[in-house]
Structure formats: structure tokens, C-alpha cells
Design an enzyme around this catalytic site. Structure first.
Site, PDB file in Angstrom:
ATOM      1  N   ASP A 195       0.845  -1.194   0.000  1.00 52.82           N
ATOM      2  CA  ASP A 195       0.000   0.000   0.000  1.00 52.82           C
ATOM      3  C   ASP A 195       0.884   1.250   0.000  1.00 52.82           C
ATOM      4  OD1 ASP A 195      -2.996   0.992   0.897  1.00 52.82           O
ATOM      5  OD2 ASP A 195      -1.411   2.283   1.674  1.00 52.82           O
ATOM      6  N   LYS A 220      -2.798   5.950  -4.267  1.00 53.17           N
ATOM      7  CA  LYS A 220      -3.885   6.897  -3.975  1.00 53.17           C
ATOM      8  C   LYS A 220      -3.682   8.228  -4.687  1.00 53.17           C
ATOM      9  CE  LYS A 220      -3.765   4.810   0.603  1.00 53.17           C
ATOM     10  NZ  LYS A 220      -2.357   4.534   0.838  1.00 53.17           N
ATOM     11  N   HIS A 256      -7.483   9.873  -1.763  1.00 55.86           N
ATOM     12  CA  HIS A 256      -6.776   9.869  -0.477  1.00 55.86           C
ATOM     13  C   HIS A 256      -7.543  10.638   0.616  1.00 55.86           C
ATOM     14  CE1 HIS A 256      -2.414   9.416   1.139  1.00 55.86           C
ATOM     15  NE2 HIS A 256      -3.278   9.300   2.104  1.00 55.86           N
TER      16      HIS A 256
END
Ligand code: A2P
Length: 283
Positions: free
Chosen positions: A48, A78, A111
Site C-alpha cells: 500500500d 492513492k 486519499h
């Protein structure tokens, strides 16, 4: 869940490994590259990152130097706060893919719902951003899309125009901040809760009550926190730059927290309070 590579199924049937390796606050350069490679060697298959972490290039190098085939890895990134909007999102996505040296992304998230730059038009901006993300899904560039730091009213606004439902909400989630109303709302919509800062960015680890629960279970405080997250049905994203801790954070499948330990952990409050209000964050 029985192993690190066991998966949750997102509402669009995409399978996502139940623990992701977190890279927030991991310095760009060798540290990020080496820790990502170390994590993959330790068995993580889910990484991630985010444009806003400013380490996508190094994370990408870590991914590629692991030698694991792309199809066996799950990569999330993101959209950063300066890039909301239709054309902006399409552009930002390409920049992220270039830095990560990937031609598709497994999961792409907005995000923050309401950063400083769009505060007077966040609903419209998120709608346009989402439309661009849907286009990228239709083109096969993204397998699943979701949101991060969204509260209920941000999701409700998004759903007014969304054609694809968000599959996940990635939020600050650990025993000191359980966000029960948000979790229950997202679950009703079939969204998976991803837990960032599952260790409270480290500060929860010093809690005396947690130490006692860890001792009772013959595990470390970090392992107990990650196990709590899994048993809640969340997807934890622990960050570490240490090979030993990266490995230790995968050893979660040879024990189970009993109801008493889970309940005691639910009451760990006030150890840290880092939950930011997305409508007033100053970035
Ligand atoms: P380090 O990167 O030096 O290992 P979170 O995932 O909640 O954001 O927490 C990350 C913080 O917790 C980092 O400071 C990280 O430090 C530390 N950390 C991660 N895993 C462990 C562990 N198993 N034991 C102790 N500290 C840990």
C-alpha cells in the site's frame, strides 16, 4: 484467515490479500525500496502506497527487485489532494503508474475527501475524480476503486453520481479509535474497512493493558493489535522499515484472541488520538 496470502473478496469480486504492507512515513530511497522487497520476501503480497507519501518510485523498485510476478502482487496507490478533478486524475494516475513502473493498479483510492484546495467544491470535485477512476476501470487500468478518510457524508455525496460503488474505505482504525458508526455504515454498503496506523503509528505499543493481553497470548503487542484488526474483519496495513519487525508482523495465524481479550482491547482508549477531521485537515 489462516495466512498472509488469504484474501478478502471485494464487492466487485476482486480478491485482496488480508494484510497489506504499509509505506506511510517510510522515507523515499533505499529505505523504501529495501523494506518493500524485504516485505515481499517475508511473504506479503499486498503493498500500500500513495502519491502523497512521495515514495512511489522507491516502492516500485522494491516491488520489481523482488522478482515476484506482477500477477501475484496486489498494489494500492492513492490520488493526492492536488489532483482532484477529471483530467487531473487521469494525469496523476499515469504519473503514479510510471513511478511504480506498473501498467495497471489493483486498487486506486481518493486519499482525502475534502482537502484545503477544493474545500468550496469538494462534492463536485470528488464526483469528477470518481468519473475518471471509473473510466480507468472500464479501460482495465484499475481493478478496484475506493476511498480513504471518507466519513459518511462524503460517501453519501459520492454515491449521488457514482456508477461504481467504492469497494473499500481506508481509515485510521485501531483499538483507540474504532469509528463504530462509520464501520457499520460502510459494512452495510459492502465496503471493506482497511485499517491504516493499526499500531497507532507505534504509540499504542507502549500501553500497559495491551502488554498484559500480549503476554497472556504469548505474542508481542504489535501482533496482538494486528490480530485484533483481522478478527474485526478489517484489513490492517502495518508499516515497518525493520526486517525483524516486518517478519514478526506476519506471524498472526497461530493464535486467536478470545472474547475477553477482544473486549478488553475494545476499551483501550486515549493511548493516541491521531484521527484527523477530513473537513478541517490543513493539507
Ligand atoms: P519501524 O518502521 O522502525 O519498525 P503503524 O503501522 O500503526 O503506522 O505503526 C508504524 C510504527 O510502528 C513505526 O514507527 C514502526 O517502526 C513501528 N513498528 C512496526 N512494527 C512494529 C513491531 N512489530 N514492534 C514494534 N514497533 C513496530
Amino acid at each position: 484467515m489462516k495466512s498472509l496470502t488469504d484474501t478478502y473478496e471485494l464487492k466487485n469480486q476482486v480478491k485482496i490479500p488480508c494484510i497489506g504492507f504499509g509505506t506511510w512515513q517510510t522515507p523515499d530511497g533505499n529505505v523504501a525500496e529495501n523494506s518493500v522487497r524485504t516485505a515481499i520476501e517475508a511473504g506479503y503480497r499486498h503493498i500500500d502506497t500513495a502519491a502523497g507519501y512521495e515514495n512511489e518510485g522507491s516502492v516500485g523498485r522494491g516491488i520489481h527487485s523482488s522478482g515476484i510476478p506482477r500477477g501475484e502482487l496486489f498494489v494500492t496507490t492513492k490520488l493526492w489532494n492536488s489532483d482532484h478533478g477529471y483530467e487531473e486524475t487521469l494525469r496523476a494516475f499515469e504519473v503514479s503508474m510510471k513511478k511504480l513502473q506498473l501498467d495497471y493498479c489493483d486498487l486506486y483510492l481518493i486519499h482525502w475527501p475534502n482537502p484545503v484546495g477544493i474545500r468550496d467544491c469538494w462534492e463536485e470535485k470528488n464526483a469528477r475524480t470518481w468519473r475518471a477512476m471509473e473510466k480507468l476501470v472500464s479501460e482495465g487500468r484499475i481493478r478496484a476503486i475506493g476511498v480513504s478518510n471518507f466519513q459518511r457524508h462524503h460517501i453519501e455525496a459520492l454515491l449521488k453520481t457514482a456508477n461504481i460503488m467504492p469497494t473499500v474505505n481506508q481509515v485510521y482504525l485501531n483499538p483507540s479509535e474504532t469509528q463504530p458508526e462509520l464501520v457499520s455504515y460502510c459494512k452495510k454498503l459492502g465496503m471493506l474497512m482497511e485499517a491504516y496506523s493499526p499500531l497507532g503509528t507505534g504509540s499504542l505499543l507502549k500501553d500497559a493493558q495491551l502488554a498484559a493481553i500480549a503476554e497472556k497470548n504469548g505474542k508481542s503487542p504489535a501482533q496482538v493489535l494486528l490480530r485484533w484488526s483481522l478478527q474485526k474483519g478489517f484489513l490492517p496495513l502495518p508499516k515497518s522499515v525493520s526486517a525483524d519487525r516486518i517478519l514478526a508482523n506476519t506471524e498472526l495465524f497461530d493464535f486467536e484472541l478470545d472474547a475477553e481479550s477482544m473486549k478488553a482491547m475494545d476499551t483501550l482508549r486515549g493511548c493516541v488520538h491521531e484521527l484527523k477531521d477530513p473537513d478541517t485537515v490543513d493539507f
